[in-house]
Design an enzyme around this catalytic site. Sequence first.
Site, PDB file in Angstrom:
ATOM      1  N   ASP A 132       7.733   2.047   8.119  1.00  0.00           N
ATOM      2  CA  ASP A 132       6.538   2.437   9.006  1.00  0.00           C
ATOM      3  C   ASP A 132       5.209   1.774   8.437  1.00  0.00           C
ATOM      4  O   ASP A 132       5.210   1.594   7.257  1.00  0.00           O
ATOM      5  CB  ASP A 132       6.658   3.935   9.147  1.00  0.00           C
ATOM      6  CG  ASP A 132       7.841   4.568   9.815  1.00  0.00           C
ATOM      7  OD1 ASP A 132       8.404   3.754  10.605  1.00  0.00           O
ATOM      8  OD2 ASP A 132       8.357   5.548   9.634  1.00  0.00           O
ATOM      9  N   ARG A 133       4.242   1.788   9.322  1.00  0.00           N
ATOM     10  CA  ARG A 133       3.190   1.028   9.097  1.00  0.00           C
ATOM     11  C   ARG A 133       2.323   1.948   7.939  1.00  0.00           C
ATOM     12  O   ARG A 133       2.160   1.492   6.996  1.00  0.00           O
ATOM     13  CB  ARG A 133       2.255   1.307  10.458  1.00  0.00           C
ATOM     14  CG  ARG A 133       0.684   0.703  10.076  1.00  0.00           C
ATOM     15  CD  ARG A 133      -0.163   0.482  11.418  1.00  0.00           C
ATOM     16  NE  ARG A 133      -1.289  -0.346  11.091  1.00  0.00           N
ATOM     17  CZ  ARG A 133      -1.999  -1.012  12.222  1.00  0.00           C
ATOM     18  NH1 ARG A 133      -1.369  -0.805  13.476  1.00  0.00           N
ATOM     19  NH2 ARG A 133      -2.938  -1.617  11.938  1.00  0.00           N
TER      20      ARG A 133
END
Length: 291
Positions: A132-133
């Site tokens: 995830d970012r």
Amino acid sequence: MKNSNRYRVDEPSQLLEYLFTILSDRSRNSVKTLLARGQVSVDGQPETAFNYKLQQGQMVEIGHNRSFKKSTPLQGLKILHEDEDLIIIDKSSGLLSVATAKEKQSTAYRQLTDHVKNHNPKGRIFIVHRLDRETSGVMMFAKNEKIKRALQNNWKDIVRERIYMALVEGEVQTAEGTISSWLKESKSMKMHSSQKPNDGQYAVTHYKRIQWNSSFSLLEVQLETGRKNQIRVHMEDIGHPIAGDKKYGAAGKGIGRLGLHAKLLTFQHPATKKLMRFKAETPEAFYKKSK
């Protein structure tokens, strides 16, 4: 003659003297011209200084019919390992793994694509798994389709360890535990957990408490399966959402980012069969918040 050749340095030397040695079939003037024109790179960066000091283990590449371009410094990631088949990186929180509809340029994928094309115009990068970012840590990319398929088709056999550090809200009472459920994604792109058999993909997460206080706990988390948002959902399931993870139940900001870090990846190299282990140091904020 090949378009480019790569050489590993066996002992310290000045760059020009080294080039005279490995290109002994060429005149000294032609070797100097190669260097002056930017057709020589050291560890992936163009080098034109005659007296550049080479160290043992460095890679010198000669682009006989082309000049190397100075690559843009990598932002938000560090290469831990690179070979003909794989690139392993330490990704910072805030950097997208791959493009989204809103952002296509500032991603790990885009930067690594530019990186490999700097050495080989036909070079490519392939997605194997994602972070995830706001999750930091170890991430792997393939450099050809054969290796990508080998990794994706045999992920459970190839990957021996995937360990994360998770800063979660609240004081986790048990020293260790295992969470299992079936996960499925809603139309709003959020993963949901179910105890109903076969109601989604089966997911298993193991955790061990490292340190804690009344507000936060630091857990070492090992994945038995690798489902989308698995750790985030399972931490919400036990009433201790990941710090800063508003999407999955967090009440506060925590440390100003998602409290999730991919600490360790151990796998058998799909081509060489060598067991490889890569570690990304856990951010200090995880420890400070849970003291």
